[in-house]
Design a protein around this motif. Sequence first.
Motif, PDB file in Angstrom:
ATOM      1  N   GLU A   1       0.841  -1.191   0.000  1.00 45.40           N
ATOM      2  CA  GLU A   1       0.000   0.000   0.000  1.00 45.40           C
ATOM      3  C   GLU A   1       0.879   1.245   0.000  1.00 45.40           C
ATOM      4  O   GLU A   1       1.830   1.345   0.774  1.00 45.40           O
ATOM      5  CB  GLU A   1      -0.896  -0.021   1.236  1.00 45.40           C
ATOM      6  N   GLU A   2       0.563   2.177  -0.896  1.00 48.79           N
ATOM      7  CA  GLU A   2       1.302   3.431  -0.988  1.00 48.79           C
ATOM      8  C   GLU A   2       0.320   4.586  -1.065  1.00 48.79           C
ATOM      9  O   GLU A   2      -0.761   4.465  -1.633  1.00 48.79           O
ATOM     10  CB  GLU A   2       2.188   3.455  -2.231  1.00 48.79           C
ATOM     11  N   PHE A   3       0.735   5.721  -0.510  1.00 51.48           N
ATOM     12  CA  PHE A   3      -0.062   6.937  -0.550  1.00 51.48           C
ATOM     13  C   PHE A   3       0.760   7.997  -1.268  1.00 51.48           C
ATOM     14  O   PHE A   3       1.949   8.160  -0.995  1.00 51.48           O
ATOM     15  CB  PHE A   3      -0.439   7.375   0.864  1.00 51.48           C
ATOM     16  N   THR A   4       0.113   8.702  -2.186  1.00 52.40           N
ATOM     17  CA  THR A   4       0.819   9.625  -3.071  1.00 52.40           C
ATOM     18  C   THR A   4       0.157  10.992  -3.063  1.00 52.40           C
ATOM     19  O   THR A   4      -1.076  11.089  -3.068  1.00 52.40           O
ATOM     20  CB  THR A   4       0.795   9.074  -4.516  1.00 52.40           C
ATOM     21  N   ILE A   5       0.989  12.026  -3.070  1.00 59.42           N
ATOM     22  CA  ILE A   5       0.504  13.383  -3.312  1.00 59.42           C
ATOM     23  C   ILE A   5       1.353  13.980  -4.428  1.00 59.42           C
ATOM     24  O   ILE A   5       2.471  13.535  -4.686  1.00 59.42           O
ATOM     25  CB  ILE A   5       0.561  14.271  -2.048  1.00 59.42           C
ATOM     26  N   ILE A   6       0.808  14.968  -5.090  1.00 62.82           N
ATOM     27  CA  ILE A   6       1.500  15.640  -6.192  1.00 62.82           C
ATOM     28  C   ILE A   6       1.995  16.989  -5.677  1.00 62.82           C
ATOM     29  O   ILE A   6       1.239  17.745  -5.068  1.00 62.82           O
ATOM     30  CB  ILE A   6       0.556  15.852  -7.397  1.00 62.82           C
ATOM     31  N   VAL A   7       3.271  17.270  -5.913  1.00 64.97           N
ATOM     32  CA  VAL A   7       3.875  18.506  -5.424  1.00 64.97           C
ATOM     33  C   VAL A   7       4.529  19.278  -6.570  1.00 64.97           C
ATOM     34  O   VAL A   7       4.815  18.727  -7.629  1.00 64.97           O
ATOM     35  CB  VAL A   7       4.933  18.229  -4.330  1.00 64.97           C
ATOM     36  N   ILE A   8       4.759  20.556  -6.307  1.00 63.33           N
ATOM     37  CA  ILE A   8       5.521  21.406  -7.222  1.00 63.33           C
ATOM     38  C   ILE A   8       6.992  21.255  -6.812  1.00 63.33           C
ATOM     39  O   ILE A   8       7.354  21.598  -5.686  1.00 63.33           O
ATOM     40  CB  ILE A   8       5.085  22.883  -7.107  1.00 63.33           C
ATOM     41  N   PRO A   9       7.843  20.701  -7.691  1.00 65.50           N
ATOM     42  CA  PRO A   9       9.197  20.306  -7.288  1.00 65.50           C
ATOM     43  C   PRO A   9      10.041  21.405  -6.643  1.00 65.50           C
ATOM     44  O   PRO A   9      10.677  21.170  -5.623  1.00 65.50           O
ATOM     45  CB  PRO A   9       9.852  19.814  -8.576  1.00 65.50           C
TER      46      PRO A   9
END
Length: 116
Positions: free
Chosen positions: A18-26
């Motif tokens: 199980e993995e949890f992901t968020i999207i970020v501005i590098p």
Amino acid sequence: MTRPVTKVIYKPDSQSTEEFTIIVIPEEYKKWKGGDTTIPLTEVVDSFKVFSSSQGAQGILGLASKQQLDTVFGTHNDIDVVTKILKEGREQGADGIRKGGLPTSLNVTRGSDVPQ
């Protein structure tokens, strides 16, 4: 409009798929991770949506449920969950993602009529 984004992936433990992901501005994430916590989280993350996959890195991402977040993080408060993922997750580049989530190139042989 294409802009660079990066995924930050949090795995509850090393044996879990199980993995949890968020999207970020590098650029903003690197500054924030480097200690500049004066940067508002709204400038670090693309959104406060937390995605989950139980199939590892190659799995299909879906929105994490409140129950999943409560079980893994002890809360479903988006700021608390996102902060933990930002602090303890690992960064992974994600080329070819446009704002809105559509890929920059589509397989035309599939017959997809999604505009590019």
